[in-house]
Scaffold this active site. Sequence first.
Site, PDB file in Angstrom:
ATOM      1  N   ALA A 211      16.431  35.640  52.522  1.00 29.47           N
ATOM      2  CA  ALA A 211      17.622  35.636  52.227  1.00 29.47           C
ATOM      3  C   ALA A 211      18.592  36.441  52.998  1.00 29.47           C
ATOM      4  CB  ALA A 211      17.542  35.546  50.470  1.00 29.47           C
TER       5      ALA A 211
ATOM      6  N   GLY B 198      20.160  35.712  56.074  1.00 27.87           N
ATOM      7  CA  GLY B 198      21.353  35.149  57.110  1.00 27.87           C
ATOM      8  C   GLY B 198      22.728  35.357  56.352  1.00 27.87           C
TER       9      GLY B 198
ATOM     10  N   ARG C  81      28.381  28.964  58.845  1.00 31.88           N
ATOM     11  CA  ARG C  81      28.847  27.686  58.847  1.00 31.88           C
ATOM     12  C   ARG C  81      29.180  27.306  57.741  1.00 31.88           C
ATOM     13  NH1 ARG C  81      23.816  24.501  61.676  1.00 31.88           N
ATOM     14  NH2 ARG C  81      22.610  26.137  61.131  1.00 31.88           N
TER      15      ARG C  81
ATOM     16  N   GLY D 223      15.861  37.533  63.756  1.00 33.22           N
ATOM     17  CA  GLY D 223      14.912  36.518  63.552  1.00 33.22           C
ATOM     18  C   GLY D 223      14.092  36.514  62.266  1.00 33.22           C
TER      19      GLY D 223
ATOM     20  N   ASN E 269      22.894  24.399  55.174  1.00 29.63           N
ATOM     21  CA  ASN E 269      23.695  25.516  56.464  1.00 29.63           C
ATOM     22  C   ASN E 269      25.217  25.266  56.433  1.00 29.63           C
ATOM     23  OD1 ASN E 269      21.314  26.887  57.328  1.00 29.63           O
ATOM     24  ND2 ASN E 269      20.862  25.016  58.423  1.00 29.63           N
TER      25      ASN E 269
ATOM     26  N   ARG F 175      61.529  25.902   4.183  1.00 32.21           N
ATOM     27  CA  ARG F 175      62.397  25.381   4.881  1.00 32.21           C
ATOM     28  C   ARG F 175      64.009  25.076   4.150  1.00 32.21           C
ATOM     29  NH1 ARG F 175      58.878  19.874   3.555  1.00 32.21           N
ATOM     30  NH2 ARG F 175      59.812  19.496   1.664  1.00 32.21           N
TER      31      ARG F 175
END
Length: 463
Positions: A10, A12, A16, A78, A228, A440
């Site tokens: 996890a 990366g 994109r 990589g 991606n 009122r």
Amino acid sequence: MSGKYTIILAAGKGTRMKSKLYKVLHPVCGKPMVDHVLTEVEKTAPDEVVTVVGHGAEAVEETLGERSAYVVQETQLGTGHAVLQAEPLLGDKDGMTLIANGDTPLLTAATFEKLFAYHKDKGAAATILTAKAPDPTGYGRIIRSEIGTVQKIVEQKDATAKEAEVDEVNTGVYCFDNQALFKALHQVTNDNAQGEYYLTDVIEILKKAGAIVAAYKMSDFDESMGVNDRVALAAATKVMQARINRQHMQNGVTLIDPVATYIDRDVQIGADTVIEPGVTLKGHTVIGSDCVIGAHSALVNATLEDHVTVTSSTIEDSIMRAGSDIGPNSHLRPQSDIGEGAHLGNFVEIKKATIGARTKVGHLTYVGDATLGTDINVGCGVVFVNYDGVNKWHTNVGDHSFIGSNANLIGPVEISDHSFVAAGSTITDDVPFHAMGIARARQSNKADFWDRTALATDSEWNQ
């Protein structure tokens, strides 16, 4: 004693996705992708899980918490380099190690278990999880011998015309003998166009060493879907949505139109509940049995007990007790508690309020920061005036009271049991037991007022 381990990749960045949010944290049906992966991994009862983080490391660790150990890949060199970062935690252990990607939210525990079993049964040093792709373009191809053993993985750019016709592809998920994995990783080089260390090179290294390399072909290609970009995110969400909806229907829930119904992963629904089209159920929503959720309702972290009816309304972080109903076009804002058999009609808004059993709030009413007892009738257009521009104030209304239409209850104020508020009143003082509050101006009629207006000489009005 042999163990069972998992490494989740996890690290990366996910450029994109074109997002400020770290890729594996993008949600699919209410949960970050990496959380979906870890949740399924946990069902396999691993001895240890290690998540390799890089970009957004702190956010990933905050999301997954203590469910995983973490190692950091400071520079993305990589997949092979990423796995190697876990060596200080796993390198000396005996057993099997599953490697999965944090951006593959559709993989299931059942598939992981089958991969482990196949790997163990074959006595393999490495087992690749493969699938038959409808369109294999872009995937690494699994090249097998005539007797079916794995010979190699060929990337798209390196494939011959014949190899490119192969539709069995590498999903990027593997099971390795743990010791063999880390030994082989130290032999991987970055002699390639990208200058990176590839995990796939481990397969060739093990083959040359005479080790057994196997491949387990899963039946559902959709499970292997990696995300991606936003297009793939939408596709994965659609698959997950269909999976969730199917499970609820199999458990006895009626979905009138499953395609038009969105349900998050952690939502719970009881049997014989009916969900109409256009409904959205998010977060940790829990719905009991024999409920009806009407078309275009939206529930977020809501709790509904049995026999609740929701008609085209929105409920957030609130609870509706058994036999209550709401709508159409009403809104429960956070911290609302609606009692058994209570009725909330159309265009009613409730915020941080408790509505007692069998109390009726018919229509066009706002109830905020209030506690209403049982068996109360609240007329049309009532406003609980709770905010003075600086502070929020609470109003209490006792059991069996009657609040007339178009009344304003200006908090803080106490309306006692069995009391009345006259229609059109603005109440600023407490109303005692059995009393009626009326506030009122007294009506006065101005005689002959018509003659003093311009309308009196208007021929159209005098016809």
